[in-house]
Design a protein around this motif. Structure first.
Motif, PDB file in Angstrom:
ATOM      1  N   VAL A 113       0.844  -1.200   0.000  1.00 60.62           N
ATOM      2  CA  VAL A 113       0.000   0.000   0.000  1.00 60.62           C
ATOM      3  C   VAL A 113       0.880   1.251   0.000  1.00 60.62           C
ATOM      4  N   GLU A 114       1.935   1.234   0.810  1.00 59.37           N
ATOM      5  CA  GLU A 114       2.823   2.395   0.924  1.00 59.37           C
ATOM      6  C   GLU A 114       3.547   2.689  -0.385  1.00 59.37           C
ATOM      7  N   ILE A 115       4.013   1.648  -1.091  1.00 56.19           N
ATOM      8  CA  ILE A 115       4.748   1.895  -2.341  1.00 56.19           C
ATOM      9  C   ILE A 115       3.800   2.385  -3.434  1.00 56.19           C
ATOM     10  N   GLY A 188      -5.225  -4.862  -8.292  1.00 56.69           N
ATOM     11  CA  GLY A 188      -5.370  -5.949  -9.257  1.00 56.69           C
ATOM     12  C   GLY A 188      -4.030  -6.529  -9.652  1.00 56.69           C
ATOM     13  N   VAL A 189      -3.066  -5.648  -9.939  1.00 63.63           N
ATOM     14  CA  VAL A 189      -1.712  -6.108 -10.268  1.00 63.63           C
ATOM     15  C   VAL A 189      -1.137  -6.897  -9.093  1.00 63.63           C
ATOM     16  N   SER A 190      -1.342  -6.384  -7.890  1.00 63.35           N
ATOM     17  CA  SER A 190      -0.809  -7.019  -6.684  1.00 63.35           C
ATOM     18  C   SER A 190      -1.319  -8.447  -6.528  1.00 63.35           C
ATOM     19  N   SER A 197       8.457  -8.449  -1.966  1.00 66.62           N
ATOM     20  CA  SER A 197       9.734  -7.910  -2.457  1.00 66.62           C
ATOM     21  C   SER A 197       9.705  -7.711  -3.966  1.00 66.62           C
ATOM     22  N   TYR A 198       9.083  -8.647  -4.693  1.00 68.49           N
ATOM     23  CA  TYR A 198       9.019  -8.525  -6.148  1.00 68.49           C
ATOM     24  C   TYR A 198       8.094  -7.377  -6.551  1.00 68.49           C
ATOM     25  N   PHE A 199       6.942  -7.278  -5.882  1.00 64.88           N
ATOM     26  CA  PHE A 199       5.992  -6.210  -6.194  1.00 64.88           C
ATOM     27  C   PHE A 199       6.627  -4.842  -5.946  1.00 64.88           C
ATOM     28  N   ILE A 200       7.304  -4.695  -4.814  1.00 66.97           N
ATOM     29  CA  ILE A 200       7.930  -3.420  -4.460  1.00 66.97           C
ATOM     30  C   ILE A 200       9.033  -3.066  -5.455  1.00 66.97           C
TER      31      ILE A 200
END
Length: 209
Positions: A113-115, A188-190, A197-200
């Motif tokens: 959420v923060e990123i 949705g992407v998440s 780690s990969y998402f960030i």
């Protein structure tokens, strides 16, 4: 653009598979949205926002049912009623629009959420809560984009292409991304990415954070 076609394809297949077994009405609607890809939840949010003529940011059952139908979902009336009741936690006969979207979004860690918030803040150069082409100048660099380098597209055309990726329905595209739409899209992407780690890392690379 953050969020690859491969992730989208995997998410659609996963959502379709889970839809066959889930009994939870909120999960049914969430999966039906995710079955449409990363922009599915953003899309239903936009349908309901357009319907909110008086701007009170609440939905009654008739509006909720119409929104579901307008978004092209073929649930029967009893299932739609179950969904509405699940969202209407206080039994008031109204759903708070913001709470509806928060409940519908796939669960995300605080780090994700923060990123997402950080990326939006960087893109929203004017700080007015909306990303436009003007915001993107000097923030989103397309000078190394292959289609810019070969002269196929101008800088503004590539900016618009970025905005359009959040608005696949061209008939409803307005060239602006609200904070709400940005969050709905990346929820949705998440959903298609298992590791924080990969998402960030993906978000940091995409937005040069």
């Amino acid at each position: 653009m953050a969020g690859t076609a491969r992730h989208d394809h995997e998410m659609k297949l996963n959502a379709k598979k889970k839809l066959q077994t889930t009994k939870d009405p909120i999960e049914k609607l969430r999966l039906k949205c995710l079955e449409r890809g990363s922009s599915g939840i953003k899309g239903i949010g936009r349908v309901f926002r357009i319907m909110d003529d008086d701007g009170n940011r609440t939905l009654d059952f008739a509006e909720f049912k119409k929104g579901i139908r307008d978004y092209g979902m073929s649930f029967d009336d009893s299932t739609i009623k179950q969904m509405f009741t699940a969202f209407d936690r206080d039994g008031s006969g109204k759903i708070d629009f913001d709470e509806f979207l928060v409940s519908l979004r796939p669960k995300m860690s605080n780090a994700r959420v923060e990123i997402i918030c950080e990326a939006f803040k960087k893109m929203d150069k004017t700080g007015d809560g909306v990303i436009t082409i003007e915001d993107m100048r000097g923030v989103y660099n397309v000078k190394k984009h292959p289609k810019y380098l070969n002269g196929e597209k101008t800088e503004d055309e590539l900016f618009r292409q970025f905005l359009d990726s959040f608005e696949p329905d061209k008939s409803k595209a307005d060239g602006m991304i609200t904070r709400e739409e940005f969050q709905n899209y990346y929820s949705g992407v998440s959903a298609s990415i298992d590791q924080d780690s990969y998402f960030i890392l993906m978000m940091k690379n995409a937005y040069k954070i």
